[in-house]
Design an enzyme around this catalytic site. Sequence first.
Site, short mmCIF file in Angstrom:
data_model
loop_
_atom_site.label_atom_id
_atom_site.label_comp_id
_atom_site.label_asym_id
_atom_site.label_seq_id
_atom_site.Cartn_x
_atom_site.Cartn_y
_atom_site.Cartn_z
CE LYS A 182 -1.90 2.62 3.04
NZ LYS A 182 -1.73 3.89 2.28
N GLY A 239 7.02 4.60 8.31
CA GLY A 239 6.15 5.75 8.52
C GLY A 239 6.37 6.31 9.92
CB SER A 240 4.40 8.70 11.86
OG SER A 240 3.15 8.06 11.87
CB THR A 241 6.82 6.91 16.28
OG1 THR A 241 8.16 7.01 15.77
CG2 THR A 241 6.84 6.10 17.56
CD GLU A 267 10.36 12.16 11.87
OE1 GLU A 267 9.25 11.66 12.12
OE2 GLU A 267 11.24 11.59 11.20
CB CYS A 307 13.17 8.46 8.59
SG CYS A 307 14.03 7.48 7.35
CD GLU A 328 13.45 0.19 8.76
OE1 GLU A 328 14.04 1.09 9.39
OE2 GLU A 328 13.92 -0.93 8.59
N GLY A 366 3.09 3.38 13.58
CA GLY A 366 3.79 2.13 13.90
C GLY A 366 3.14 1.43 15.10
P1 NAD Z 1 2.28 7.87 8.35
O1 NAD Z 1 2.59 6.95 9.47
O2 NAD Z 1 1.17 8.82 8.51
O3 NAD Z 1 1.94 7.06 7.02
C1 NAD Z 1 2.80 6.09 6.49
C2 NAD Z 1 1.96 5.05 5.78
O4 NAD Z 1 1.13 4.41 6.73
C3 NAD Z 1 1.02 5.60 4.71
O5 NAD Z 1 0.97 4.68 3.62
C4 NAD Z 1 -0.32 5.64 5.43
O6 NAD Z 1 -1.43 5.55 4.56
C5 NAD Z 1 -0.22 4.42 6.29
N1 NAD Z 1 -1.11 4.41 7.45
C6 NAD Z 1 -1.60 5.47 8.16
N2 NAD Z 1 -2.40 5.04 9.15
C7 NAD Z 1 -2.40 3.69 9.11
C8 NAD Z 1 -3.03 2.67 9.89
N3 NAD Z 1 -3.82 2.95 10.92
N4 NAD Z 1 -2.80 1.38 9.57
C9 NAD Z 1 -2.00 1.07 8.55
N5 NAD Z 1 -1.38 1.98 7.76
C10 NAD Z 1 -1.59 3.28 8.03
O7 NAD Z 1 3.65 8.57 8.04
P2 NAD Z 1 3.89 9.74 7.02
O8 NAD Z 1 3.57 11.02 7.66
O9 NAD Z 1 3.22 9.41 5.73
O10 NAD Z 1 5.47 9.57 6.79
C11 NAD Z 1 6.38 10.30 7.51
C12 NAD Z 1 6.94 9.47 8.64
O11 NAD Z 1 7.61 8.33 8.14
C13 NAD Z 1 7.99 10.22 9.45
O12 NAD Z 1 7.80 10.01 10.81
C14 NAD Z 1 9.28 9.57 9.01
O13 NAD Z 1 10.34 9.67 9.90
C15 NAD Z 1 8.87 8.19 8.77
N6 NAD Z 1 9.85 7.53 7.92
C16 NAD Z 1 10.66 6.58 8.46
C17 NAD Z 1 11.60 5.96 7.67
C18 NAD Z 1 12.53 4.91 8.21
O14 NAD Z 1 13.08 4.15 7.42
N7 NAD Z 1 12.73 4.80 9.51
C19 NAD Z 1 11.73 6.31 6.35
C20 NAD Z 1 10.90 7.31 5.85
C21 NAD Z 1 9.94 7.89 6.65
#
Ligand code: NAD
Length: 502
Positions: free
Chosen positions: A187, A240-242, A396, A296, A262, A245
């Site tokens: 996704k 994605g975000s913590t 962040e 990130c 991640e 996660g």
């Molecule tokens: P986000 O967590 O909002 O979204 C990331 C993904 O998760 C999207 O595809 C979103 O649709 C999906 N998502 C959202 N809610 C969900 C749920 N309840 N269940 C399942 N999936 C869901 O993050 P963002 O704002 O899109 O991305 C930025 C974040 O990602 C920052 O915190 C950044 O540090 C982190 N990030 C981490 C890494 C790493 O490798 N550690 C790399 C890039 C980005």
Amino acid sequence: MSLADTGSAAGLRAPVRDQLFINGRFVDALSGERLATLNPHDNSPIAEVAMASAPDVDLAVQAAQAAFPAWSTRSAMDRGRVLLRLADLIESHGDELARLESLDTGHPIRDSRGLDVPRTAATYRYFGGMADKFQGEQIPVEAGFLNYTLREPVGVVGQIVPWNFPLMFTSWKMAPALAAGNCVVLKPAEITPLSALRIAELMSEAGMPDGVVNVLPGLGASAGQALAEHPQVAKVAFTGSTATGRRIVQASAGNLKKVQLELGGKGANIVFDDADLTAAVNGAAWAIFHNQGQACIAGSRLVLHESIADEFLDRFVALARSIRLGDPLDPATEMGPLTSVQHRDRVLSYVDLARAEGATLLSGGRSPGGELAAGCYVEPTIVQARSMHDRVAQEEVFGPFVTVLRFADDAQALRIANGTEYGLGGGLWTSNLQRAHRFAREMKSGMVWLNCYKRVNPGSPFGGVGLSGYGREMGFDAMREYTQVKSVWVNVDAKIPPYYPR
Ligand code: NAD
């Protein structure tokens, strides 16, 4: 097969794929719903893309499940060959993919062409080559027995990626999973679905069997949640975000999925008084301003030795002010827009927070006006915080926003570096070899860069500790993450005395 007709008008040379990719075919969502994806340069629509929800996720998981027996038992070399062909196709479609990525995300085209596309191809190529080199072990157990391990794919893997590097992160997730024999339902983020859909199409062209790869644009709370909860998904890999996660971990509990996370970061980039300042100033700018700081691993805390801080900041501020902001499709652009209006406003809210916390704004802090006013732009922003405990030094921001902190000695530098709940990446600039290696050991993070920053390579493990998540992408570690180990015992010639002699 449906193709959006807006592609060429928006600066693309080919139409974009705008449907779900399930079982080798592009199809509409069962609900018929669609979501718009916008060009962050001016917020004009690029395309409307089918929006998956739980029933579509279920169809994709069934397709992946059906494809698994054949894919997982195909020879590893054959699986690798498909990925190697894909890497070639990515290179031959490099310009098209770079434009698509720049339009959808705002990455400057020079980065999409020079970094994202080559790194994506390199990742598929690395894991294509890895497929038949990743192997089990023979363990030296007691005489009379042979004990060996099998590395088996886990099954159907759900993969959820964010919007900051959609093309590259899709490769980081899919390449090792597929090389190891898993089937995938991916996704992409709702605001940047286009490059993953194009990759799905190129996968088919490379010879990927139907159902092995499925790509479903959709919202996190519906499609993402459904994937993380699905009882037939054996593993979920998330970037994605913590906060999200944590939700993924909870959603995975039903069938005790394997989870790989991640998450966010607040990387410390430390400059000592013996550093090569020219290299450090350039490295610090790359660390925070590349991809508009939406990384990130960004060096979002700039930690300066007090004796060089003023000179460093003079040069760093001058460099930041000289960065050329502009249309991502212009090859001269060095910094593009952030990826969405909502995110731009969130980043700008940290400028207000910095002021409220008594930080000093050294540069930027605004959206530029003029031609760029309609887009999601934010100027390179530098703030000097009063304390390492302030929110601007802890949270962040995920934008072109760097927080400066000063230190007096090594012990204080280390306290600052380790003084957040995150632990993804961090770096230091010094000519003292012993200090460099000591910090490399003592910094609480998954990656450390010495006299460089933000280096990544498909062979080098990538991931974090603490609130930055767990598990590793890239290298042999990624193959371990996407397999489970089975231990097999063989009685070769052992005479086992009966335990219950009768
Ligand atoms: P986000 O967590 O909002 O979204 C990331 C993904 O998760 C999207 O595809 C979103 O649709 C999906 N998502 C959202 N809610 C969900 C749920 N309840 N269940 C399942 N999936 C869901 O993050 P963002 O704002 O899109 O991305 C930025 C974040 O990602 C920052 O915190 C950044 O540090 C982190 N990030 C981490 C890494 C790493 O490798 N550690 C790399 C890039 C980005």
